[in-house]
Scaffold this motif. Structure first.
Motif, mmCIF file in Angstrom:
data_model
loop_
_atom_site.group_PDB
_atom_site.id
_atom_site.type_symbol
_atom_site.label_atom_id
_atom_site.label_comp_id
_atom_site.label_asym_id
_atom_site.label_seq_id
_atom_site.Cartn_x
_atom_site.Cartn_y
_atom_site.Cartn_z
ATOM 1 N N CYS A 211 -19.618 5.071 -6.772
ATOM 2 C CA CYS A 211 -18.399 5.212 -5.960
ATOM 3 C C CYS A 211 -18.665 6.040 -4.708
ATOM 4 O O CYS A 211 -18.242 5.679 -3.606
ATOM 5 N N PHE A 212 -19.374 7.146 -4.892
ATOM 6 C CA PHE A 212 -19.624 8.052 -3.771
ATOM 7 C C PHE A 212 -20.499 7.399 -2.711
ATOM 8 O O PHE A 212 -20.213 7.476 -1.503
ATOM 9 N N ALA A 213 -21.569 6.733 -3.130
ATOM 10 C CA ALA A 213 -22.470 6.075 -2.188
ATOM 11 C C ALA A 213 -21.745 4.975 -1.421
ATOM 12 O O ALA A 213 -21.971 4.784 -0.216
ATOM 13 N N ALA A 214 -20.868 4.247 -2.104
ATOM 14 C CA ALA A 214 -20.130 3.168 -1.451
ATOM 15 C C ALA A 214 -19.220 3.710 -0.347
ATOM 16 O O ALA A 214 -19.234 3.209 0.786
ATOM 17 N N ILE A 215 -18.427 4.725 -0.677
ATOM 18 C CA ILE A 215 -17.512 5.296 0.322
ATOM 19 C C ILE A 215 -18.286 5.897 1.487
ATOM 20 O O ILE A 215 -17.974 5.651 2.659
ATOM 21 N N LEU A 216 -19.317 6.694 1.186
ATOM 22 C CA LEU A 216 -20.057 7.381 2.245
ATOM 23 C C LEU A 216 -20.846 6.394 3.105
ATOM 24 O O LEU A 216 -20.983 6.591 4.317
ATOM 25 N N ASN A 217 -21.350 5.320 2.499
ATOM 26 C CA ASN A 217 -22.160 4.360 3.252
ATOM 27 C C ASN A 217 -21.320 3.548 4.227
ATOM 28 O O ASN A 217 -21.749 3.263 5.347
ATOM 29 N N TYR A 218 -20.121 3.170 3.800
ATOM 30 C CA TYR A 218 -19.296 2.304 4.639
ATOM 31 C C TYR A 218 -18.176 3.059 5.344
ATOM 32 O O TYR A 218 -17.347 2.449 6.028
ATOM 33 N N LEU A 219 -18.184 4.384 5.215
ATOM 34 C CA LEU A 219 -17.228 5.215 5.951
ATOM 35 C C LEU A 219 -17.307 4.970 7.461
ATOM 36 O O LEU A 219 -16.257 4.807 8.109
ATOM 37 N N PRO A 220 -18.519 4.932 8.076
ATOM 38 C CA PRO A 220 -18.567 4.685 9.523
ATOM 39 C C PRO A 220 -17.936 3.350 9.931
ATOM 40 O O PRO A 220 -17.297 3.253 10.979
ATOM 41 N N CYS A 274 -10.487 9.422 -9.410
ATOM 42 C CA CYS A 274 -9.812 8.120 -9.336
ATOM 43 C C CYS A 274 -8.590 8.185 -8.412
ATOM 44 O O CYS A 274 -8.372 7.278 -7.587
ATOM 45 N N CYS A 275 -7.804 9.245 -8.545
ATOM 46 C CA CYS A 275 -6.591 9.385 -7.728
ATOM 47 C C CYS A 275 -6.914 9.466 -6.241
ATOM 48 O O CYS A 275 -6.175 8.939 -5.398
ATOM 49 N N SER A 276 -8.022 10.118 -5.909
ATOM 50 C CA SER A 276 -8.390 10.248 -4.495
ATOM 51 C C SER A 276 -8.717 8.886 -3.881
ATOM 52 O O SER A 276 -8.455 8.654 -2.694
ATOM 53 N N ILE A 277 -9.275 7.977 -4.681
ATOM 54 C CA ILE A 277 -9.575 6.627 -4.185
ATOM 55 C C ILE A 277 -8.279 5.872 -3.916
ATOM 56 O O ILE A 277 -8.139 5.173 -2.902
ATOM 57 N N VAL A 278 -7.299 6.035 -4.815
ATOM 58 C CA VAL A 278 -5.988 5.412 -4.610
ATOM 59 C C VAL A 278 -5.347 5.934 -3.330
ATOM 60 O O VAL A 278 -4.717 5.182 -2.569
ATOM 61 N N MET A 279 -5.533 7.229 -3.061
ATOM 62 C CA MET A 279 -4.955 7.849 -1.856
ATOM 63 C C MET A 279 -5.563 7.293 -0.565
ATOM 64 O O MET A 279 -4.975 7.439 0.521
ATOM 65 N N PHE A 289 -8.229 11.055 5.480
ATOM 66 C CA PHE A 289 -9.081 12.232 5.649
ATOM 67 C C PHE A 289 -8.892 13.213 4.491
ATOM 68 O O PHE A 289 -9.866 13.730 3.931
ATOM 69 N N ILE A 290 -7.632 13.456 4.120
ATOM 70 C CA ILE A 290 -7.331 14.363 2.997
ATOM 71 C C ILE A 290 -7.892 13.794 1.693
ATOM 72 O O ILE A 290 -8.511 14.504 0.897
ATOM 73 N N ALA A 291 -7.666 12.498 1.492
ATOM 74 C CA ALA A 291 -8.167 11.842 0.277
ATOM 75 C C ALA A 291 -9.688 11.908 0.218
ATOM 76 O O ALA A 291 -10.272 12.130 -0.847
ATOM 77 N N PHE A 292 -10.333 11.749 1.360
ATOM 78 C CA PHE A 292 -11.794 11.810 1.428
ATOM 79 C C PHE A 292 -12.295 13.198 1.031
ATOM 80 O O PHE A 292 -13.293 13.332 0.308
#
Length: 377
Positions: A211-220, A274-279, A289-292
């Motif tokens: 989950c972390f790698a996916a969000i951080l990789n495609y964040l840009p 999990c909740c932060s991903i929903v946010m 930004f807050i959810a991240f």
């Protein structure tokens, strides 16, 4: 003093791992490749990280980990020095693959040194410090890479990394009194890590970092496509939320001390994860930004708790226990840095986040099922 040198080395090594991440859209444009293909630069590094640590762990049972760390840092410096002269994506991918085989030697050496040198409360504290150093390295590696790309050229940062790695490699002093372990087979070690609670913890760590790698990789790409943030320097600054979240890892020793059951604690943090991903689902930058920041905080707490936990419940040697931890961790990262990118470029951000949420829920289920009948403190 060994620990301080190790922590500084960790910061610099993580520069190498994460430097391409914030400039993936730039690299995608420069080399005329798709977002998922650009994201494979992270996969190229994480895939060897997923496979090699177990074998490095076995190798390190018979070697001085600080010696291996020093040699690896010099080889990483040489690989970085070649990057500015690369003019094709294929060659850049190859260099990242080589770095992927070097990085697990360094990371396994560091965790092995901590696992063999410290016990009990010192193990929890120093493993937390090590994880904090990886966070610092990941943050500044991304921010500096993005800043160099904006103000100078992205290749210039690789010259800086090459020089820095060589300098800090010289600071590592090898302990001549270190006692090597006894050579044994892979199978004999694997018998010591077959306990269900340990396997579930490893698998939950896989889900966590997927989950972390996916969000951080495609964040840009998300920042560019959904929030019109195109400057690499501004993208780098968004990682401040990463650093804010990272501060939460400081709470880990206190949370473990206050919790009667470590697996119950992990379950609670996974719920927040999990909740932060929903946010992140609403198309609003402030809420994203807050959810991240919350997402990063939850991940770092899980990591800070799980790393020393496996050392406490495993019957295998420290090198093999930590080698397996790194293997599961980066197996998740290798898949997370590529597969969700195919969903993102094909179906968009919402489907991308729902896929990540489903994997996070699996991780929650694993640690929750491991809690029954345990009193791990």
């Amino acid at each position: 003093m060994h620990l301080l040198r190790l922590l500084i080395s960790s910061v610099v090594i993580f520069f190498v791992l994460y430097a391409p991440q914030p400039i993936l859209p730039l690299l995608s444009t420069q080399f005329s490749v798709s977002p998922a293909t650009a994201g494979s630069l992270m996969t190229a590094t994480m895939l060897p990280l997923a496979i090699a640590p177990l074998f490095y762990g076995l190798f390190l049972t018979r070697q001085n980990p600080l010696k291996i760390l020093k040699i690896t840092m010099i080889l990483l410096a040489i690989s970085c020095a070649f990057v500015p002269y690369i003019n094709s994506f294929e060659y850049l991918f190859s260099i990242r693959l080589i770095q992927g085989f070097l990085l697990p030697a360094a990371l396994t050496a560091m965790t092995t040194y901590i696992g063999k040198t410290y016990k009990n409360k010192q193990l929890q504290r120093n493993m937390t410090l090590y994880i904090a150093s990886t966070i610092v390295g990941g943050f500044f590696g991304r921010v500096l890479s993005a800043s160099f790309a904006e103000l100078l050229q992205w290749q210039d940062f690789y010259f800086v990394m090459a020089i820095t790695l060589c300098i800090f490699a010289l600071f590592i002093k090898i302990d001549k009194d270190f006692k090597a372990g006894i050579a044994v087979s892979i199978l004999s070690h694997l018998k010591d890590v077959k306990h269900p609670r340990l396997i579930k913890t490893y698998c939950a760590v896989f889900c966590m970092f997927f989950c972390f790698a996916a969000i951080l990789n495609y964040l840009p790409f998300i920042l560019r496509d959904n929030f019109a943030i195109k400057s690499t320097q501004n993208i780098g600054l968004v990682y401040i939320a990463y650093l804010i979240g990272a501060l939460a890892s400081i709470l880990s020793p206190w949370l473990v001390k206050k919790s009667p059951n470590t697996f119950s604690l992990l379950s609670g943090i996974f719920v927040i994860y999990c909740c932060s991903i929903v946010m992140m689902l609403p198309q609003n930058f402030i809420s994203f930004f807050i959810a991240f920041a919350v997402f990063c905080g939850a991940m770092f707490i899980i990591h800070s708790i799980a790393a020393p936990l496996v050392n406490r419940i495993s019957n295998a040697t420290a090198s093999v226990t930590n080698g397996l931890y790194v293997s599961f961790y980066y197996s998740g990262g290798a898949l997370g840095s590529y597969l969700p990118g195919l969903v993102y470029q094909g179906l968009g951000q919402q489907a991308f986040l729902l896929l990540i949420l489903s994997v996070c829920l699996i991780g929650l289920g694993l640690v929750y099922s491991a809690r029954a009948g345990t009193e791990i403190t």
